[in-house]
Design an enzyme around this catalytic site. Structure first.
Site, PDB file in Angstrom:
ATOM      1  CG  ASP A 452      -1.672   1.256   1.416  1.00  0.00           C
ATOM      2  OD1 ASP A 452      -2.307   1.701   0.448  1.00  0.00           O
ATOM      3  OD2 ASP A 452      -1.624   1.813   2.530  1.00  0.00           O
ATOM      4  CG  ASP A 630      -1.535   2.131   6.772  1.00  0.00           C
ATOM      5  OD1 ASP A 630      -1.837   2.080   5.552  1.00  0.00           O
ATOM      6  OD2 ASP A 630      -1.564   3.173   7.437  1.00  0.00           O
ATOM      7  CG  ASP A 634      -4.416  -1.155   2.804  1.00  0.00           C
ATOM      8  OD1 ASP A 634      -4.618  -1.014   1.594  1.00  0.00           O
ATOM      9  OD2 ASP A 634      -3.791  -0.332   3.505  1.00  0.00           O
TER      10      ASP A 634
END
Length: 731
Positions: A452, A630, A634
């Protein structure tokens, strides 16, 4: 002052996650879900694969118990059970099958018992070694030609020294074997004890019959080397200190409680939420709490792997296990003892270290099959050699004793837990907390890493890219205008400034546009949106500065890289990994970050379902995906990946969905974790090979009479120690 969405709002808001609004609801649902009780019991007498099977099977039969996993290296069992289950009945159930068990008290957990066991083994080694040397001196006279009454006298003196020594020094083996027999089972200490009894009995038989040779020196020597092997095994396990032990070592047994103006030393178990405790400089923090008085710095390197001290001031939350470095602090306790973050973390790690993997299952099956074979082989060898030698009882018993000792599958029982314990301890020292015991196994299979962007590869805070290219006058005016807003881009300008702000007048914030003021000559100064200052919109996140009638100047921003982001991407590519950047942010900042880090494959504008679908598509292609993220957006991708990692700063929902938590702020340990996981798998396979090679070579030698009981003891001890030392080769 209110915060207005100014300074090129279209670029700033693009990186925000709309789904994060739902985070409180998701966290509330997670907290409302019923959770199993985690009970940790110490198993002082557990030492082999049979012990693992017996304990786990007995505990799994108890009402309310969902699972039980024994960590042979730590001599502990982790029990997952319904909340109403208490340790007492579990301890009683293990006592029924002959296993001593104790509830582990986290507030008193220390190395005391472990040290006591080590000292006990050393004492027994010393006694057996001293007796062995004295008996060998007596044997010299016999082997030099002493006959009849003189020889018998020396034999009886040797017996008087040897028999009590074998009984005393061999107590760890005898006690374990008798305990098992009393409850209808045969453990790995039974064949060892039987071999020691046989070696002593045949010598006593020879003495009673006035035989020419008694082998009391060999019986005591056998005990001596068996004890040395057990002590070396104990020491190598202690060196392979696990993450759970690392955390347990950080727990403080006592705290300085402030009560009615006086300072009282009390056990940590007696602390209550709301109590005030004093932490002296150099002292370890005893409980989770919030600083209410004092200024200092704390060292949390053993908890997070971060080497730099962290400032502690009123209002700052601190965790149990941190070290107060410079000044005295007063903390208001928010959690202590079993409820502290340190203890919950230790429980989580201990459960992960004890989890069943493909390799542990294989080792346990092999050990269960192997245990009954030991006695069958020994009895078969005894009968065969009695027939071959025409009834030579002494020779047949020696061979049977050697077979009993040499076939003990101790190395097989240690093959997996020794490596997993060493690996988890190594990763913990690097700042990685393993939540799922199978994560290491799955991590070793990874070939694709998906990152991410915001909050993972970056810190989610903008940093000016070209502020230092402005001339001093422009830079001073930009800093002065930034004083008038709390917007993230204005705050980033203020934090990056190295020069004093210029003198401006009538400073004000224009909601939705930016900041305006007048210069010393009355000229209009503006910092804000491109259309407001008369500039062309930038392709990246930017704000624009205009001084009077001069042409506007664009100030560009990029998200700050998380420490170690560039290093970890380079290391992963060096390991042959396919690296993908998957972000919900707009195309320009994602492309810029991918270019800065050298990531060739990236995707922008990905919604939560897009991320999960992308991970699923990679898995459908046969890829083993590691997802590092995080945010709440996600969570689905983290759950669907082959294995997942979240930073400690992640939302609770993301951390709950991940297999491994990165405790520090640096990303470099991610590459280390992948490398160590591959080493772990290799070491486990090597340990299996060592165990197999040992049995393939040693067992036939014992069966054909080429290995004495003493040689068998040395070989068996050497195999166990070799397996443990091999586990310590993890780097």
């Amino acid at each position: 002052m209110s915060v207005s969405p100014v300074l090129n709002e279209e670029h700033v808001s693009a990186s925000a996650c709309p789904a994060c609004v739902a985070a409180p609801a998701a966290e509330a649902l997670a907290q409302a879900a019923p959770r199993d009780a985690r009970i940790m019991l110490s198993l002082p007498s557990a030492h082999c694969a049979t012990c693992i099977s017996d304990v786990e099977r007995q505990l799994s039969r108890q009402p309310g118990v969902h699972s039980a996993r024994v960590n042979l290296t730590l001599k502990r069992v982790s029990v997952s059970a319904a909340p109403e289950v208490t340790p007492g009945p579990l301890v009683a159930s293990l006592a029924e099958i002959g296993y001593e068990a104790h509830e582990l008290d986290p507030d008193l957990l220390s190395a005391t018992e472990t040290d006591k066991r080590g000292r006990d083994l050393l004492m027994r080694i010393g006694v057996s070694g001293f007796a062995m040397m004295n008996i060998m001196l007596l044997s010299v006279a016999v082997w030099s030609g002493a006959e009849n009454a003189t020889r018998d006298l020396f034999h009886w003196v040797s017996a008087a020294i040897a028999l009590p020594t074998v009984v005393f020094a061999g107590r760890p083996f005898f006690a374990s074997a008798l305990n098992g027999l009393r409850h209808g089972r045969v453990n790995m200490d039974f064949p060892i004890s039987l071999a020691m009894v046989l070696a002593s009995s045949i010598s006593l038989f020879e003495t009673i019959k006035h035989g020419h040779h008694a082998y009391f020196d060999a019986a005591v020597m056998l005990t001596f080397f068996l004890l040395i092997g057990r002590y070396l095994d104990y020491r190598t396990r202690a060196i392979a200190r696990s993450a759970a032990e690392e955390l347990a070592a950080l727990e403080v047994p006592r705290a300085h409680l402030l009560r009615d103006g006086a300072e009282v030393e009390v056990p940590v178990a007696q602390l209550q939420v709301g109590d005030l405790i004093r932490i002296r400089p150099g002292g370890r923090i005893a409980a989770d709490g919030v600083v209410v008085e004092g200024m200092s710095e704390t060292d949390r390197s053993l908890l997070t792997g971060e080497s730099l001290p962290v400032q502690a001031a009123p209002g700052v939350a601190l965790s149990a296990g941190e070290v107060n470095l410079t000044g005295p602090l007063v903390l208001r306790v928010t959690a202590a003892g079993r409820d502290s973050s340190l203890h919950r973390m230790a429980d989580l790690v201990a459960a992960a270290e004890s989890a069943k993997t493909r390799y542990t299952t294989l080792a346990e099956r092999a050990a269960r099959f192997y245990s009954p074979s030991v006695h069958t082989l020994a009895f078969g060898s005894f009968v065969t050699w009695m027939w071959i030698t025409g009834g030579d009882l002494r020779h047949a018993i020696n061979i049977a004793a050697a077979v009993l000792i040499i076939t003990c599958p101790c190395a097989l029982g240690l093959a997996v837990p020794a490596v997993v314990t060493a690996a988890s301890g190594r990763l913990f020292r690097l700042g990685m907390l393993i939540k799922d015991g199978t994560a290491l196994e799955r991590l070793a299979e990874v070939d694709t890493v998906v990152f991410d962007k915001t909050g993972t590869l970056t810190l989610g805070t903008p940093a000016p890219q070209n502020l230092d290219t402005l001339d001093p006058a422009q830079r001073a005016i930009a800093v002065a205008l930034a004083q008038g807003s709390s917007h993230p881009l204005a705050r980033a300008i203020r934090e990056a400034a190295v020069s004093a702000p210029a003198e401006v007048h009538d400073l004000r914030e224009v909601p939705g546009h930016g900041i305006e003021a007048r210069g010393p000559q009355g000229e209009i100064l503006r910092l804000g949106r491109a259309d407001w200052v008369g500039a062309e919109p930038a392709a990246v996140t930017a704000t624009h500065l205009r001084i009077g009638s001069a042409a506007p100047v664009a100030l560009t921003f990029a998200d700050r890289l998380r420490p170690g982001a560039d290093t970890v991407v380079a290391a992963l590519r060096g390991q042959g990994m396919r690296v993908i950047l998957l972000s919900g942010d707009t195309e320009a900042p994602v492309a810029d970050l991918a270019s800065r880090l050298g990531i060739a494959e990236w995707h922008s504008g990905a919604r939560p379902e897009d991320k999960a679908a992308r991970v699923a598509a990679l898995r459908a292609q046969g890829r083993r995906v590691l997802m590092v993220g995080d945010g709440l957006n996600d969570t689905a991708a983290l759950a669907s990946a082959h294995v997942s990692i979240s930073p400690a700063s992640a939302l609770d929902a993301a951390r709950a969905a991940s297999d491994i938590v990165l405790l520090g702020g640096n990303l470099e340990p991610v590459a280390d974790a992948l490398r160590i996981s591959v080493q772990t798998r290799r070491r486990i396979k090597e340990n299996f090979a060592i165990s197999l090679a040992y049995n393939v070579v040693a067992v036939p030698l014992a069966l054909v009479g080429l290995a004495t009981p003493l040689a068998a003891a040395l070989a068996m001890s050497l195999s166990s120690v070799t397996v443990s030392l091999n586990a310590l080769r993890l780097k």
